[in-house]
Design an enzyme around this catalytic site. Structure first.
Site, PDB file in Angstrom:
ATOM      1  N   GLU A  58       0.790  -1.179   0.134  1.00 47.37           N
ATOM      2  CA  GLU A  58       0.165  -0.077  -0.232  1.00 47.37           C
ATOM      3  C   GLU A  58       1.005   1.329  -0.123  1.00 47.37           C
ATOM      4  O   GLU A  58       0.575   2.286  -0.655  1.00 47.37           O
ATOM      5  CB  GLU A  58      -0.787  -0.172   1.327  1.00 47.37           C
ATOM      6  CG  GLU A  58      -2.013  -0.836   1.134  1.00 47.37           C
ATOM      7  CD  GLU A  58      -2.913  -1.066   2.405  1.00 47.37           C
ATOM      8  OE1 GLU A  58      -2.774   0.027   3.397  1.00 47.37           O
ATOM      9  OE2 GLU A  58      -3.567  -2.142   2.779  1.00 47.37           O
ATOM     10  N   ASP A  87     -10.488   1.943   2.760  1.00 47.53           N
ATOM     11  CA  ASP A  87      -9.246   2.484   2.573  1.00 47.53           C
ATOM     12  C   ASP A  87      -9.098   3.738   2.172  1.00 47.53           C
ATOM     13  O   ASP A  87      -8.438   4.760   2.600  1.00 47.53           O
ATOM     14  CB  ASP A  87      -8.305   1.589   1.970  1.00 47.53           C
ATOM     15  CG  ASP A  87      -8.173   0.134   2.725  1.00 47.53           C
ATOM     16  OD1 ASP A  87      -8.022   0.227   3.891  1.00 47.53           O
ATOM     17  OD2 ASP A  87      -8.086  -0.882   1.957  1.00 47.53           O
ATOM     18  N   ASP A 103     -11.580  -0.030  -1.744  1.00 48.69           N
ATOM     19  CA  ASP A 103     -10.590  -0.840  -0.605  1.00 48.69           C
ATOM     20  C   ASP A 103      -9.601  -1.601  -1.373  1.00 48.69           C
ATOM     21  O   ASP A 103      -9.639  -2.181  -2.538  1.00 48.69           O
ATOM     22  CB  ASP A 103     -11.529  -1.974   0.146  1.00 48.69           C
ATOM     23  CG  ASP A 103     -11.703  -1.660   1.458  1.00 48.69           C
ATOM     24  OD1 ASP A 103     -11.376  -0.723   2.151  1.00 48.69           O
ATOM     25  OD2 ASP A 103     -12.557  -2.403   2.236  1.00 48.69           O
ATOM     26  N   LYS A 105      -6.654  -4.573  -1.440  1.00 47.87           N
ATOM     27  CA  LYS A 105      -6.886  -6.085  -0.816  1.00 47.87           C
ATOM     28  C   LYS A 105      -5.888  -6.803  -1.379  1.00 47.87           C
ATOM     29  O   LYS A 105      -5.414  -6.588  -2.585  1.00 47.87           O
ATOM     30  CB  LYS A 105      -8.313  -6.791  -1.279  1.00 47.87           C
ATOM     31  CG  LYS A 105      -9.393  -6.053  -0.627  1.00 47.87           C
ATOM     32  CD  LYS A 105      -9.528  -6.197   0.796  1.00 47.87           C
ATOM     33  CE  LYS A 105     -10.535  -5.604   1.475  1.00 47.87           C
ATOM     34  NZ  LYS A 105     -10.464  -5.519   2.941  1.00 47.87           N
TER      35      LYS A 105
END
Length: 279
Positions: A58, A87, A103, A105
Site C-alpha cells: 500500500e 481504505d 478498498d 486488498k
C-alpha cells in the site's frame, strides 16, 4: 441508482489504472522491495507475513493513487481510523457529493491449486452495511457512496526457505536478496461482483470473496447474475433468518437457501461462479 454514468466511467478508469500498476513495483515480475534499510546501511528483509506485505505494498503504491486521482479529477481521503471502511474515498473535485469507496486488498495464490487464491474480505456486513446512514466504522455513510470497489493484488509467495525468517544484508548485497513475493496480478472490480456467500474471516462480520482467480478477473462472483440488490439483501440478513430443514431450525448461510426462502431460485448464478478447489 444515482450517478450511473459517472460510476461506469470511474470503473473503467480504475480498471485501466490497475492494469498498469505492476510496472511501478516489479522488475522481471519480481517485487522491487527487498526490505527495510537502517542508518547503518543494513537491509532487513521482509517476512511473508501477509499484514506486513499488504501494508508495504500500500505504501509503495500510494503515490500512484494520488497521481491517478488527480488525473481523473478526484481527491483522495484516507480512512480516519484504523480498520474503518473504506481504505480510500475518492471525492469528485467538481461535485463533492460524488464519492466512490475503494478498498485495497492483497492475497496470494494457493500453492497446490494455482488457479485459486487465498481470498480476502470485502468489508463488514454489520451496522454500517445494514443501516446505510450509520457512521460507525465508516468514513461516510454507506449510502453516500455511488459505488464500492475493490482494487486487489494477487501474488505468488517465494519458496518456503526464502520467507520463513528475516535476515540482514549489507546494502552492497542488495541485488543478491531474493524477493519474498512475485508474479503480480492486479484487478479492480465492484465488490458485489466478486463476493461469495460465506463470511470472510472467522467470527467477524466480514463478507468473503470468491477464490477462483479467473472468476475474480471477470467479476463472476456468487451474486453476479442475481444483481447488487440481492447481494445487499443477502448480506444484510446473513445469519439472521431461520429456516426448517428436516424438521430442525437453522440459520440461512448460503445464497441458494436465501433464494429458495424468497422464492427466487431462478436467479441462482451460473455454475462458473461456484467453482471450488479440489479436495
Amino acid at each position: 441508482m444515482k450517478y450511473i454514468a459517472e460510476k461506469e466511467e470511474f470503473s473503467r478508469r480504475l480498471k485501466e489504472f490497475a492494469g498498469g500498476l505492476s510496472t511501478y513495483i516489479a522488475k522481471n515480475d519480481e517485487w522491487t522491495v527487498r526490505g527495510f534499510i537502517d542508518i547503518f546501511k543494513n537491509i532487513h528483509t521482509i517476512s511473508s507475513d501477509t499484514k506486513i506485505i499488504s501494508k508495504v505494498l500500500e505504501l509503495h503504491l500510494f503515490p500512484h493513487f494520488l497521481s491517478f486521482a488527480e488525473e481523473i479529477g478526484y481527491d483522495i481521503e484516507l480512512a480516519a481510523c484504523q480498520n474503518w471502511y473504506p481504505d480510500l474515498t475518492f471525492i469528485s473535485k467538481v461535485n463533492p457529493q460524488l464519492k466512490f469507496a475503494v478498498d485495497l486488498k492483497t492475497t496470494y495464490r494457493d500453492e497446490k491449486y494455482p488457479d485459486f487464491c487465498n481470498g480476502f474480505t470485502l468489508g463488514s456486513h454489520g451496522e454500517y452495511f445494514v443501516d446505510r446512514n450509520s457512521t460507525k466504522n465508516i468514513q461516510y455513510p454507506y449510502s453516500a457512496y455511488s459505488g464500492h470497489f475493490c482494487l486487489g493484488i494477487i501474488y505468488s509467495r517465494a519458496s518456503l526457505d526464502q520467507r520463513e525468517e528475516t535476515q540482514i544484508y549489507p546494502i552492497s548485497e542488495l541485488d543478491s536478496i531474493p524477493p519474498v513475493i512475485k508474479n503480480f496480478l492486479f484487478f479492480a472490480e465492484e465488490k458485489w461482483k466478486i463476493a461469495s456467500d460465506k463470511s470472510g474471516s472467522g467470527n467477524t462480520a466480514n463478507i468473503g470473496s470468491i477464490q477462483n482467480i479467473d472468476d475474480i478477473l471477470h467479476g463472476n462472483g456468487v451474486f453476479a447474475k442475481a444483481g447488487e440488490n440481492l447481494f445487499d439483501e443477502y448480506w444484510a440478513n446473513f445469519g439472521k433468518i431461520d429456516i426448517f430443514v428436516n424438521g430442525k431450525s437453522k440459520k440461512i448461510t448460503s445464497f441458494g437457501e436465501y433464494l429458495q426462502y424468497r422464492g427466487l431460485s431462478e436467479k441462482l448464478n451460473n455454475p462458473r461462479a461456484s467453482k471450488r478447489k479440489a479436495t
